[in-house]
Design an enzyme around this catalytic site. Structure first.
Site, short mmCIF file in Angstrom:
data_model
loop_
_atom_site.label_atom_id
_atom_site.label_comp_id
_atom_site.label_asym_id
_atom_site.label_seq_id
_atom_site.Cartn_x
_atom_site.Cartn_y
_atom_site.Cartn_z
N SER A 186 0.84 -1.20 0.00
CA SER A 186 0.00 0.00 0.00
C SER A 186 0.88 1.26 0.00
CB SER A 186 -0.91 -0.03 1.23
OG SER A 186 -1.47 1.22 1.50
N LYS A 190 2.15 3.74 -3.66
CA LYS A 190 1.89 5.17 -3.77
C LYS A 190 3.18 5.95 -3.94
CE LYS A 190 -0.66 4.68 -0.06
NZ LYS A 190 -1.56 4.70 1.08
N1 URA Z 1 -0.42 3.57 5.53
C1 URA Z 1 -0.75 3.26 4.25
O1 URA Z 1 -0.66 4.08 3.34
N2 URA Z 1 -1.20 2.01 3.99
C2 URA Z 1 -1.30 1.06 4.94
O2 URA Z 1 -1.70 -0.03 4.64
C3 URA Z 1 -0.97 1.40 6.28
C4 URA Z 1 -0.52 2.67 6.54
#
Ligand code: URA
Length: 434
Positions: A186, A190
């Site tokens: 995750s 990003k």
């Molecule tokens: N921050 C994130 O961006 N994703 C997660 O899964 C946990 C914390």
């Protein structure tokens, strides 16, 4: 490729592996809306219990990146681009101080941040306590601002990694947030989609963090460093203390004030140390050609010569905000929390302080809730400090007397004062994983 989702869930449930293509189809099908929430939830729960190996985690991250657009910030700026990310904690305003310092040292800093989650605060919510500040810039505005003044912090655009947006919302309500490969993919999807060449990660460890133990934090750090390496990026991961809140201030406007104090060399010691260390590492990874010691010297200089504060003011104005600290909202009620005995602060529970701030109105209970930017807690006594009976430990900033009284009780319960020094001897920085 056509996949049979129940068969993939079953295979993962039984501890088997999925191929890269299967993971890709699963993620892209879910993002398109072809795979329903209930199947994806079951798959996440299977992953929760059986895990993903390094290859599968990489495949998941890669598919998440391919679910949307990617940003070539480096190419747009013609510079090597650095970025930072924290896994989230209580009083974590690091980006608000690191951004102006790094930009004042001549390294462009363009960052996409998130909102608060549970008891943890989010950078965007903090920035929105500044009157007029806009977190929603278009990608074109974002790039133009980083080019022009060297600094922009905005909300994650929906075009980047839409798979994470959907998957995160699902994990949040199906008890599948706190699992290493899903957190790693995750976060890294990003960061990689936003185009950074080098990334400084801050994995929080302790009772106020997602990772409660150093062993789990280290595994998460290693997985994220590995994902970065597979994508050809440089990643340094700090493991930092979240057993107590970071700095003194917890709460949106209160944290903005503390971040500004810190970039003018007047911040609390633990937060100042983390900010200078993270800034030094970002400068080392940048195209300035300095090592970490020189980076540290430059970062310190930016806090003492006024250049970081100047950069902060230009940045806030560029995004429509009023940079004067007097413009920040103030809570109508401020209540002192006093020590009920003399001794040493052995513990100051980050989670309890985070929840107290949330209950004052600083956090969200459901997704759409408005946050109160003025409220929060300022913990002036921290772990290891000797206090007198009746000494002020903290100030509660509240909307009314009733919520102030409730929060004061909760804050007092977060303090453990004994005759013994605290057991943990590390400072804010526990370890570095590269
Ligand atoms: N921050 C994130 O961006 N994703 C997660 O899964 C946990 C914390």
């Amino acid at each position: 490729m056509t996949i049979r989702v129940p068969e993939l869930i079953e295979r993962k449930r039984n501890g088997g592996e999925l191929t890269d293509e299967e993971i890709s189809e699963l993620v892209l099908g879910f993002t398109r809306g072809d795979i329903p929430d209930y199947q994806m939830s079951a798959w996440c729960m299977a992953v929760y219990f059986k895990g993903l190996d390094g290859r599968e985690t990489h495949a998941l991250t890669d598919a998440m990146i391919r679910s949307g657009e990617t940003l070539e910030l480096g190419a747009a700026l013609g510079r090597r681009v650095v970025d930072k990310h924290s896994t989230g904690g209580v009083g974590d305003k690091t980006s608000l101080a690191v951004g102006p310092i790094v930009a004042a040292c001549g390294v462009p800093f363009g960052k996409m941040s998130g909102r608060g989650l549970g008891h943890t605060g989010g950078t965007l919510d903090k920035l929105e306590s500044i009157p007029g500040f806009r977190v929603e810039l278009s990608i074109e505005e974002f790039i133009a601002q980083v080019k022009e003044i060297g600094l922009a912090i905005i909300g994650q655009t929906g075009d980047l990694v839409p798979a994470d947006k959907k998957l995160y919302a699902l994990r949040d309500v199906t008890a599948t947030v706190d699992i290493v490969p899903l957190i790693a993919s995750s976060i890294m999807s990003k960061k990689l989609a936003a185009g950074a060449d080098a990334i400084v990660l801050d994995v929080k460890v302790g009772d106020g963090a997602f990772m409660k133990t150093l062993d789990d934090a280290r595994i998460l750090a290693e997985q994220m460093v590995d994902l970065g390496r597979r994508a050809g990026r440089e990643v340094v991961c700090l493991l930092t203390d979240m057993d107590q809140p970071l700095g003194a201030a917890v709460g949106h406007a209160l944290e903005i004030r503390e971040a500004v104090e810190t970039i003018t060399a007047e911040g609390p010691p633990d937060f100042t140390e983390l900010v200078l260390d993270a800034s030094a590492r970002l400068l080392e990874l940048s195209d300035l050609g300095v090592d970490v010691d020189e980076g540290r010297r430059l970062a310190e200089q930016a806090t003492t010569d006024g250049s970081a504060r100047e950069m902060y003011e230009r940045w806030i104005r560029a995004q429509g905000g009023d940079p004067s600290l007097d413009a920040l909202p103030k809570a109508p009620v401020v209540r002192e929390v006093l020590a009920t005995r003399a001794g040493i602060v052995t513990r100051l529970g980050a989670l309890k302080i985070g929840i107290a701030s949330l209950e004052l109105g600083g956090g969200r209970r459901t997704k759409g809730d408005e946050v109160d930017h003025a409220v929060g807690v300022v913990c002036s006594a921290k772990r290891g400090q000797t206090v007198e009976d009746g000494q002020v430990l903290a100030d509660v900033h509240a909307r009314d007397e009733e919520s102030a009284a409730r929060a004061a009780e909760a804050v007092l319960a977060a303090y453990e004062i004994t005759d013994q020094p605290p057991r943990s001897h590390h400072g804010i920085l526990i370890d570095v994983v590269v």
